[in-house]
Design an enzyme around this catalytic site. Structure first.
Site, PDB file in Angstrom:
ATOM      1  N   LYS A  83      17.448  18.851 -53.478  1.00  6.02           N
ATOM      2  CA  LYS A  83      17.732  18.739 -52.047  1.00  6.02           C
ATOM      3  C   LYS A  83      16.467  18.448 -51.247  1.00  6.02           C
ATOM      4  O   LYS A  83      16.463  17.625 -50.317  1.00  6.02           O
ATOM      5  CB  LYS A  83      18.396  20.021 -51.535  1.00  6.02           C
ATOM      6  CG  LYS A  83      18.681  20.022 -50.032  1.00  6.02           C
ATOM      7  CD  LYS A  83      19.547  18.832 -49.622  1.00  6.02           C
ATOM      8  CE  LYS A  83      19.634  18.664 -48.112  1.00  6.02           C
ATOM      9  NZ  LYS A  83      20.308  19.763 -47.439  1.00  6.02           N
ATOM     10  N   CYS A  93      16.512  19.372 -41.415  1.00  5.08           N
ATOM     11  CA  CYS A  93      16.213  19.008 -42.798  1.00  5.08           C
ATOM     12  C   CYS A  93      14.992  18.106 -42.923  1.00  5.08           C
ATOM     13  O   CYS A  93      13.954  18.517 -43.433  1.00  5.08           O
ATOM     14  CB  CYS A  93      17.422  18.337 -43.448  1.00  5.08           C
ATOM     15  SG  CYS A  93      18.762  19.469 -43.854  1.00  5.08           S
TER      16      CYS A  93
END
Length: 427
Positions: free
Chosen positions: A203, A257
């Site tokens: 991720k 993110c």
């Protein structure tokens, strides 16, 4: 009916919770925000996401979703709380630690704990596992633990929750398999099974790849302004090559993110993450670049006592999320300059900065310069002829390439675009 306890009801936790609640599970949503819990208990969402209100209403009416400020016993616990960075650009694990500790008193034999938050590699092993050990359950046989990071984009969360592939990393194979069984209730994408630390790494590097790509685009934009090239055209043409996919430049990188995750790798492997680190510095420098460009435009056009209207506060189009938004930093920097500053965002319905107004007309009336920082559909559809009648000086800086230069120039505007050395006389 098995029970799931979701800790953290933000942009990821809440959609995930109501999705499970509408696919055969009894779900308890937990959040420390009393405001969020009060709104949700009344059937009102506290974040903007297409489809969220419908999913919430359906689960409340069906009695499969309840909310609380404290966890309860469940079969599966999902931790979906923020993992921000500190001012020193290191991972702040206090929310992960607190959420993990909050579920320990309710753990029993056979339970599954899933971390969805994006975190630095080894967070599960080095941060969560020591806390979970206080439950006195044997890992991998009595207590199962995994990491299944969210991979969705705001504005399309429900579509991507269903259709995107899912990475599941377990502390052992059974932990991963038990996790897959839960998500099978609604996920139609592929499942990719691995170990827990690899899942954490996957991720983080996904978002880091995008950050490095954007930094490359931002460098191209800066060079294009000096070389008399339109970076947007050059990048678009380069992307016709079958093995090239360059992102586009902008006033910075935001969100929970891309603007955060690369720092996790820099923190873990500082001496090796040189390109990653430089890319972060490049993207973090774009707000200052945008501010300086704005001030240079005002100076070159001899605008005195300028009124500047900033359009767009969110980090991405058509959402209400201002987390890590470069627009917020730009507004903050501009507020210290000798200008009359006003800001507007059609999706941010509560004022986040002193200069913000909820009226678009108030924002542009008597403005000298518009600075477009977010490519909301609202701004793409603006009629420049209508705006021209309300403004004092007709100048616009488009940092997202979202308006038609010819149309706006026909309405009397002087148009500047970030990265357009052809059209920017100050480039």
């Amino acid at each position: 009916m098995k029970k799931i306890c979701v800790v953290g009801l933000g942009y990821i936790g809440l959609p995930t919770a109501v999705m499970f609640a509408n696919h055969g599970y009894q779900v308890l949503g937990v959040d420390v925000s009393e405001r969020a819990i009060n709104l949700l208990s009344k059937g009102q969402v506290h974040i903007e996401e297409p489809g969220l209100q419908e999913y919430l209403t359906k689960s409340l009416v069906g009695g499969t979703f309840t909310v609380s400020t404290t966890p309860e016993e469940a079969d599966m616990f999902i931790v979906a709380v923020p993992s921000p960075i500190t001012a020193e650009k290191t991972a702040d694990m206090k929310y992960i630690e607190a959420a993990t500790a909050s579920i320990v008193p309710f753990l029993k034999k056979g339970d599954l704990v899933v971390l969805e938050s994006t975190v630095p590699p080894r967070t599960v092993m080095d941060v969560m596992m020591p806390i979970l050990a206080e439950a006195n359950l044997e890992f991998g046989t009595e207590l199962f633990v995994s990491h299944s990071p969210e991979r969705v984009i705001p504005g399309k969360v429900f579509e991507e929750l269903v259709n995107n592939s899912r990475i599941i990393g377990g502390i052992n194979a059974e932990s991963a398999e038990r996790t897959r069984e839960f998500y099978l209730s609604f996920v139609k994408g592929e499942f990719h099974m691995t170990d827990v630390t690899t899942a954490e790494m996957v991720k983080v590097i996904e978002n880091t790849f995008r950050d490095v790509n954007i930094a490359f685009a931002n460098e191209i934009a800066k060079m294009s302004e000096n070389l008399g090239v339109n970076a947007w055209e050059a990048i678009s043409l380069a992307n016709h090559h079958p093995r090239v996919n360059i992102h586009f430049p902008g006033p910075g990188v935001g969100g929970h993110c891309i603007a955060v995750d690369p720092w996790f790798l820099v923190e873990k492997q500082t001496e090796l993450a040189k390109i990653i680190h430089l890319s972060r510095l490049t993207n973090d420098g774009m707000p200052s670049f945008t501010v300086n460009k704005t001030l240079e435009i005002l100076k070159s056009n001899y605008v005195r006592n300028p009124r500047v209207a900033v359009l767009g506060l969110t980090f991405k189009s058509n959402i209400d999320d201002v987390r890590e938004s470069p627009s917020m930093e730009i507004v903050e920097k501009l507020s210290h300059e000798d200008i009359n500053l006003v800001s507007f965002d059609p999706h941010v319905l509560e004022n986040k900065v002193p200069s913000q107004t909820q009226s678009f007309e108030d924002a542009i009336t008597h403005a000298d310069t518009l600075v477009i920082l977010t490519d909301h559909d609202y701004f793409k559809k603006l009629n420049p002829h209508t705006l021209a009648e309300l403004m004092t000086t007709r100048i616009v800086l488009d940092t997202k390439n979202c308006i038609n230069r010819e149309e706006w120039e026909a309405a009397g505007f002087t148009v500047y675009k970030l990265g357009d050395g052809k059209g920017n006389p100050i480039g």
